[in-house]
Design a protein around this motif. Structure first.
Motif, PDB file in Angstrom:
ATOM      1  N   THR A 161       0.324  -4.026   0.530  1.00  0.00           N
ATOM      2  CA  THR A 161      -0.817  -4.780   1.062  1.00  0.00           C
ATOM      3  C   THR A 161      -2.119  -4.327   0.406  1.00  0.00           C
ATOM      4  O   THR A 161      -2.958  -5.148   0.021  1.00  0.00           O
ATOM      5  CB  THR A 161      -0.914  -4.603   2.587  1.00  0.00           C
ATOM      6  OG1 THR A 161       0.296  -5.056   3.201  1.00  0.00           O
ATOM      7  CG2 THR A 161      -2.086  -5.387   3.152  1.00  0.00           C
ATOM      8  N   GLY A 162      -2.286  -3.010   0.268  1.00  0.00           N
ATOM      9  CA  GLY A 162      -3.492  -2.484  -0.381  1.00  0.00           C
ATOM     10  C   GLY A 162      -3.631  -2.972  -1.811  1.00  0.00           C
ATOM     11  O   GLY A 162      -4.731  -3.320  -2.257  1.00  0.00           O
ATOM     12  N   VAL A 166      -6.317   3.364   0.810  1.00  0.00           N
ATOM     13  CA  VAL A 166      -4.970   2.928   1.178  1.00  0.00           C
ATOM     14  C   VAL A 166      -3.969   3.315   0.089  1.00  0.00           C
ATOM     15  O   VAL A 166      -2.928   3.933   0.356  1.00  0.00           O
ATOM     16  CB  VAL A 166      -4.929   1.401   1.413  1.00  0.00           C
ATOM     17  CG1 VAL A 166      -3.509   0.945   1.724  1.00  0.00           C
ATOM     18  CG2 VAL A 166      -5.891   0.995   2.521  1.00  0.00           C
ATOM     19  N   VAL A 167      -4.302   2.972  -1.147  1.00  0.00           N
ATOM     20  CA  VAL A 167      -3.362   3.170  -2.262  1.00  0.00           C
ATOM     21  C   VAL A 167      -3.130   4.646  -2.565  1.00  0.00           C
ATOM     22  O   VAL A 167      -1.982   5.084  -2.719  1.00  0.00           O
ATOM     23  CB  VAL A 167      -3.873   2.431  -3.518  1.00  0.00           C
ATOM     24  CG1 VAL A 167      -2.996   2.766  -4.728  1.00  0.00           C
ATOM     25  CG2 VAL A 167      -3.890   0.928  -3.278  1.00  0.00           C
ATOM     26  N   THR A 171      -4.776   3.894   7.087  1.00  0.00           N
ATOM     27  CA  THR A 171      -3.442   4.191   6.567  1.00  0.00           C
ATOM     28  C   THR A 171      -2.771   5.287   7.373  1.00  0.00           C
ATOM     29  O   THR A 171      -1.584   5.198   7.712  1.00  0.00           O
ATOM     30  CB  THR A 171      -3.531   4.604   5.085  1.00  0.00           C
ATOM     31  OG1 THR A 171      -4.130   3.552   4.333  1.00  0.00           O
ATOM     32  CG2 THR A 171      -2.156   4.919   4.518  1.00  0.00           C
ATOM     33  N   GLY A 225     -10.335   2.994   4.798  1.00  0.00           N
ATOM     34  CA  GLY A 225      -9.022   2.685   4.244  1.00  0.00           C
ATOM     35  C   GLY A 225      -8.030   3.812   4.438  1.00  0.00           C
ATOM     36  O   GLY A 225      -6.877   3.584   4.845  1.00  0.00           O
ATOM     37  N   SER A 262     -12.532   0.325  -0.899  1.00  0.00           N
ATOM     38  CA  SER A 262     -11.869   0.613   0.380  1.00  0.00           C
ATOM     39  C   SER A 262     -10.361   0.732   0.203  1.00  0.00           C
ATOM     40  O   SER A 262      -9.704   1.583   0.828  1.00  0.00           O
ATOM     41  CB  SER A 262     -12.183  -0.480   1.405  1.00  0.00           C
ATOM     42  OG  SER A 262     -13.559  -0.537   1.689  1.00  0.00           O
ATOM     43  N   CYS A 263      -9.796  -0.110  -0.654  1.00  0.00           N
ATOM     44  CA  CYS A 263      -8.347  -0.096  -0.873  1.00  0.00           C
ATOM     45  C   CYS A 263      -7.875   1.157  -1.599  1.00  0.00           C
ATOM     46  O   CYS A 263      -6.680   1.483  -1.561  1.00  0.00           O
ATOM     47  CB  CYS A 263      -7.920  -1.339  -1.646  1.00  0.00           C
ATOM     48  SG  CYS A 263      -7.913  -2.833  -0.628  1.00  0.00           S
ATOM     49  N   THR A 281      -6.771  -5.343  -3.200  1.00  0.00           N
ATOM     50  CA  THR A 281      -7.670  -4.890  -4.272  1.00  0.00           C
ATOM     51  C   THR A 281      -7.586  -5.806  -5.495  1.00  0.00           C
ATOM     52  O   THR A 281      -8.589  -6.055  -6.171  1.00  0.00           O
ATOM     53  CB  THR A 281      -7.368  -3.429  -4.659  1.00  0.00           C
ATOM     54  OG1 THR A 281      -8.441  -2.940  -5.473  1.00  0.00           O
ATOM     55  CG2 THR A 281      -6.068  -3.274  -5.407  1.00  0.00           C
TER      56      THR A 281
END
Length: 402
Positions: free
Chosen positions: A292-293, A330-331, A277, A273, A326-327, A297
């Motif tokens: 999106t993340g 991203v976050v 990103t 993730g 995984s998110c 989630t």
């Protein structure tokens, strides 16, 4: 001066990689301190003659230490520089880890875990402040993604190492290893970490100015939106961290080694993730990546809650959890970059607040996982769902709807 050079001259590619390894290792003290002893939860409860909820309280104490430490050490690093506070904190970490090794009761262990978390927080807050000293904009996002690659190895290796240690010795050995890691990093920081905060950029005010700085950050609606979104997503993750040792090993009957493997797989998802990103940062707007993340989630959280309620097989619990974890890559990567973008003059304090909320929320969510006992996963799933819905709402209301 070394400080001026480090803070103003661009890093070569080789130096950039080494700096990412060093800072990533320091940032990894948080997940390392949290995750490595997770497979030991059942054995700690048995050895110290205590309950699962009190063992989980030792995790809560560590999270509170990680939260409070950043609140103190972040502003101190803005005034005194990055290297000195880092070395003092690593020395304290070694001492706290040794205290954990010889803890005669659960209450001593809980106190030692608080001290361990407090000192470990320096690695998180100072490594982030150093990154902000060196980079801005999309380069900040890309380097932070590289940092997350190194940092992401900790959730993979820590529980696996903890499971292996339990095969060879007792849970005391886990904390002995953490003390040696702390000593190694103390020597490494002394020898290799440059001072990145120049004298002219250091804060000169005392406690009053520090409090006012925190107040200004909280009043910044956009910064607060990013901080709350990141903090709430991490609250869900800490519910997962606190709950899965008992859910996987207790309800589904897996071994400590299988638990470590499942935990490590999610760590790989975290790395995927964050790296995805970093690759997309120069192509797609970071706000779109973040949104999106948050959507993914939240959707995975809804699926997880449904699977828990119908008492689905383990595989159908593991899959949504993989996407949830995984998110986080991203976050956290996008939230950090977007929130820190305009905070150069108060990077340490801003980094402290960004680091405070995940552990403060996590300290609240972690013990709630065990309120219904060890034989149900419903509290874990519910907390994860509420936290991720809250994160999405904070982004929509405070950032996107400003």
């Amino acid at each position: 001066m070394e400080s001026s050079t480090a803070a103003t001259q661009p890093l070569t590619k080789a130096r950039r990689i080494w700096m990412a390894i060093l800072l990533g290792s320091l940032a990894a003290f948080g997940p390392l301190t949290i995750d490595m002893y997770l497979p030991s939860f059942p054995s700690i409860a048995n050895d110290l003659g205590t309950s699962a909820s009190l063992v989980q309280l030792s995790l809560t104490a560590c999270l509170l230490g990680l939260a409070g430490g950043q609140l103190v050490i972040g502003p101190v690093s803005d005034m005194k520089g990055r290297k000195g506070p880092m070395m003092i904190s690593l020395s304290a970490y070694v001492a706290a880890s040794i205290l954990c090794v010889f803890a005669p009761s659960i209450w001593v262990l809980i106190a030692a875990r608080f001290l361990q978390g407090f000192s470990a927080s320096a690695g998180i807050v100072i490594s982030r402040a150093v990154v902000r000293d060196l980079y801005t904009g999309k380069e900040l996002t890309k380097f932070f993604a590289l940092l997350m690659l190194v940092n992401g190895l900790a959730p993979i290796l820590a529980p696996v190492a903890g499971g292996i240690v339990l095969e060879l010795t007792t849970w005391h050995g886990v904390f002995a290893i953490l003390s040696f890691i702390g000593l190694f990093m103390l020597i490494t920081v002394f020898m290799l970490l440059p001072e990145t905060l120049t004298n002219e950029n250091r804060a000169t005010a005392g406690i009053k100015r520090t409090i006012l700085t925190f107040g200004d950050l909280v009043k910044d609606r956009t910064f607060t939106g990013y901080a709350l979104a990141q903090g709430l997503v991490m609250a869900g993750i800490f519910a997962y961290v606190s709950g899965t040792p008992f859910v996987y090993q207790g309800i589904y009957g897996v071994s400590a080694q299988v638990f470590s493997f499942l935990f490590a797989m999610n760590g790989i998802g975290l790395i995927i993730g964050s790296q995805l990103t970093g690759r997309l940062a120069g192509i797609i707007a970071e706000t779109k990546i973040l949104f999106t993340g948050l959507l993914v989630t939240t959707s995975a959280s809804i699926l997880l809650m449904a699977m828990i309620l119908i008492e689905a097989p383990l595989l159908f619990i593991v899959i949504p959890i993989f996407f949830i974890v995984s998110c986080v890559g991203v976050v956290t990567t996008t939230c950090f970059s977007l929130a820190m973008e305009t905070q150069g003059h108060r990077a340490g304090s801003a980094s402290a607040l960004l680091g405070l909320l995940p552990f403060l929320f996590g300290a609240t969510s972690a013990p709630l996982v065990g309120v219904a006992g060890e034989n149900t996963a419903v509290p874990m799933g519910l907390i994860i769902l509420i936290a991720n819905l809250g994160a999405l709402a904070c982004y929509l209301l405070l950032v996107r709807n400003k």
